[in-house]
Design an enzyme around this catalytic site. Structure first.
Site, short mmCIF file in Angstrom:
data_model
loop_
_atom_site.label_atom_id
_atom_site.label_comp_id
_atom_site.label_asym_id
_atom_site.label_seq_id
_atom_site.Cartn_x
_atom_site.Cartn_y
_atom_site.Cartn_z
N THR A 158 38.89 44.50 29.12
CA THR A 158 38.78 45.92 29.48
C THR A 158 40.09 46.34 30.14
O THR A 158 41.05 45.57 30.16
CB THR A 158 37.62 46.14 30.49
OG1 THR A 158 37.97 45.47 31.72
CG2 THR A 158 36.29 45.59 29.97
N ASP A 179 34.19 60.87 41.66
CA ASP A 179 35.12 59.89 42.24
C ASP A 179 34.32 59.14 43.28
O ASP A 179 33.94 59.69 44.32
CB ASP A 179 36.32 60.60 42.87
CG ASP A 179 37.30 59.60 43.49
OD1 ASP A 179 36.90 58.45 43.79
OD2 ASP A 179 38.46 59.98 43.70
N TYR A 212 39.68 40.99 45.46
CA TYR A 212 38.66 41.36 44.47
C TYR A 212 37.38 40.53 44.64
O TYR A 212 36.28 41.06 44.74
CB TYR A 212 39.22 41.18 43.06
CG TYR A 212 38.21 41.48 41.96
CD1 TYR A 212 37.92 42.79 41.61
CD2 TYR A 212 37.55 40.45 41.29
CE1 TYR A 212 37.00 43.07 40.61
CE2 TYR A 212 36.64 40.73 40.28
CZ TYR A 212 36.36 42.03 39.94
OH TYR A 212 35.44 42.31 38.95
N LYS A 218 33.49 41.56 45.81
CA LYS A 218 32.30 41.40 44.96
C LYS A 218 31.23 40.56 45.67
O LYS A 218 30.04 40.75 45.45
CB LYS A 218 32.69 40.79 43.61
CG LYS A 218 33.54 41.74 42.75
CD LYS A 218 32.79 43.01 42.39
CE LYS A 218 33.53 43.86 41.37
NZ LYS A 218 32.77 45.06 40.96
N ASN A 242 28.92 50.95 38.53
CA ASN A 242 29.80 50.15 37.67
C ASN A 242 31.28 50.28 38.05
O ASN A 242 32.04 49.34 37.86
CB ASN A 242 29.59 50.60 36.22
CG ASN A 242 30.69 50.10 35.31
OD1 ASN A 242 30.73 48.94 34.91
ND2 ASN A 242 31.64 51.00 34.99
P1 NAP Z 1 37.49 49.22 33.37
O1 NAP Z 1 37.49 49.45 31.91
O2 NAP Z 1 38.78 49.33 34.12
O3 NAP Z 1 36.41 50.17 34.01
C1 NAP Z 1 36.42 50.51 35.38
C2 NAP Z 1 35.95 51.93 35.48
O4 NAP Z 1 35.84 52.26 36.89
C3 NAP Z 1 36.92 52.93 34.86
O5 NAP Z 1 36.18 53.91 34.17
C4 NAP Z 1 37.62 53.53 36.07
O6 NAP Z 1 38.06 54.85 35.87
C5 NAP Z 1 36.44 53.53 37.04
N1 NAP Z 1 36.86 53.77 38.41
C6 NAP Z 1 37.73 53.08 39.18
N2 NAP Z 1 37.87 53.68 40.37
C7 NAP Z 1 37.07 54.78 40.34
C8 NAP Z 1 36.77 55.82 41.25
N3 NAP Z 1 37.33 55.86 42.49
N4 NAP Z 1 35.88 56.77 40.90
C9 NAP Z 1 35.30 56.75 39.68
N5 NAP Z 1 35.55 55.83 38.76
C10 NAP Z 1 36.43 54.86 39.09
O7 NAP Z 1 36.96 47.76 33.73
P2 NAP Z 1 35.53 47.06 33.46
O8 NAP Z 1 35.84 45.64 33.27
O9 NAP Z 1 34.71 47.78 32.48
O10 NAP Z 1 34.89 47.19 34.91
C11 NAP Z 1 33.56 47.64 35.12
C12 NAP Z 1 32.95 46.83 36.25
O11 NAP Z 1 32.76 45.48 35.80
C13 NAP Z 1 33.80 46.75 37.51
O12 NAP Z 1 32.98 46.89 38.65
C14 NAP Z 1 34.37 45.35 37.44
O13 NAP Z 1 34.72 44.84 38.70
C15 NAP Z 1 33.23 44.60 36.79
N6 NAP Z 1 33.59 43.30 36.20
C16 NAP Z 1 34.42 43.26 35.12
C17 NAP Z 1 34.75 42.03 34.59
C18 NAP Z 1 35.69 41.89 33.41
O14 NAP Z 1 36.02 40.75 33.04
N7 NAP Z 1 36.11 42.98 32.78
C19 NAP Z 1 34.23 40.84 35.14
C20 NAP Z 1 33.39 40.93 36.22
C21 NAP Z 1 33.07 42.17 36.73
P3 NAP Z 1 39.61 55.19 35.49
O15 NAP Z 1 39.71 55.04 34.00
O16 NAP Z 1 39.77 56.61 35.95
O17 NAP Z 1 40.46 54.21 36.23
#
Ligand code: NAP
Length: 252
Positions: free
Chosen positions: A208, A71, A174, A178, A94
């Site tokens: 996602t 976590d 958010y 970032k 990530n």
């Molecule tokens: P996602 O599928 O929601 O993945 C986020 C991951 O972070 C999940 O595995 C979540 O776990 C985990 N997480 C959140 N809080 C946590 C904690 N306290 N400890 C451990 N794990 C934790 O979304 P994603 O889009 O792949 O996001 C990955 C990264 O990419 C993030 O940093 C996000 O800001 C960045 N990003 C995404 C986008 C986009 O369009 N998707 C764009 C720009 C940047 P749980 O399943 O337990 O919640």
């Protein structure tokens, strides 16, 4: 600088070996990063705060994946995870949360606290916890998955990753978190010196779990490939910059 010019297939120090920790690896971009690193022969510690989800993700990636309870908002959890791993070449910060798209008028401090706790403070907590393990590597690499929406230049001008006018002024919690994570990337790179490569990735809009109900966006695997490039940088690769998933440099 064209990142693709200095990227793998040739001189990566991790050809078919090495190890990586990926936080928030049970879904989305993090899962795809873990899968792609394992496909390249690396041992991948898949961090997850939920054991059931984490172990299911490890099973989906296969024999090179290891479950790592982590976590990122819990310093004790990060310290225990770093102790368990011991030595590692690559840390992918990530894990992230998006507490909403409100602007300055509608954002409440609880949203800011949620965003900063995970997207900012945890990057520091986890990086600090893993520094001793990374220092045992000959080629330490850190990749922070931040966001192009945190680029102040892209926020005040055209954003080639998506229509920034659509989110003008929105997503205060958010996006500002970032921006802070981008700053942490630059300052970490400067402090850790050239042996480390510390870079940030702007993944582009991906479908996602980050934004519930989001249906428009690209494949998270494409974004993950951008993170993998940064993770596998050669020793003369860049450090202290923000990169798009396509390998082009993003202005701060
Ligand atoms: P996602 O599928 O929601 O993945 C986020 C991951 O972070 C999940 O595995 C979540 O776990 C985990 N997480 C959140 N809080 C946590 C904690 N306290 N400890 C451990 N794990 C934790 O979304 P994603 O889009 O792949 O996001 C990955 C990264 O990419 C993030 O940093 C996000 O800001 C960045 N990003 C995404 C986008 C986009 O369009 N998707 C764009 C720009 C940047 P749980 O399943 O337990 O919640």
């Amino acid at each position: 600088m064209d990142l693709t010019a200095c990227l793998p297939d040739g001189p990566s120090p991790f050809a078919q070996s090495g190890s990586a920790v990926v936080t928030g690896a049970n879904s989305g971009i993090g899962f795809q990063v873990a899968r792609q690193l394992a496909d390249r022969g690396m041992i991948v510690w898949m961090g997850a705060r939920d054991a059931e989800k984490g172990k299911a993700a490890v099973a989906a990636v296969g024999e090179r994946a290891r479950y790592l309870h982590l976590d990122v908002t819990d310093a004790a959890s990060a310290a225990a995870a770093a102790h368990d791993v011991g030595e590692v070449d690559i840390l992918i910060n990530n894990a992230g949360v998006n507490p909403g798209s409100e602007d300055i008028e509608a954002t409440d401090l609880a949203q800011l606290r949620v965003a900063y706790e995970t997207n900012v403070f945890s990057v520091v907590t986890v990086t600090q916890a893993f520094l001793p393990a990374l220092r045992r590597s000959r080629h330490p690499r850190i990749v922070n998955i931040t966001s192009g929406t945190g680029s102040l230049t892209w926020s005040s001008g055209p954003n080639p990753q998506f229509d920034s006018e659509r989110v003008r002024g929105g997503g205060l919690a958010y996006r500002s978190s970032k921006t802070a994570a981008n700053a942490i990337t630059l300052l970490s790179a400067q402090a850790l010196g050239d042996r480390f490569k510390v870079n940030a990735l702007a993944p582009g809009l991906r479908v996602t779990n980050l934004v519930p109900g989001m249906t428009s966006g690209g494949d998270p695997a494409e974004a993950a490939a951008g993170a993998v490039r940064l993770a596998l940088l050669p020793d003369d690769g860049p450090t202290g910059a923000l990169w798009s998933f396509d390998g082009t440099e993003v202005p701060w």
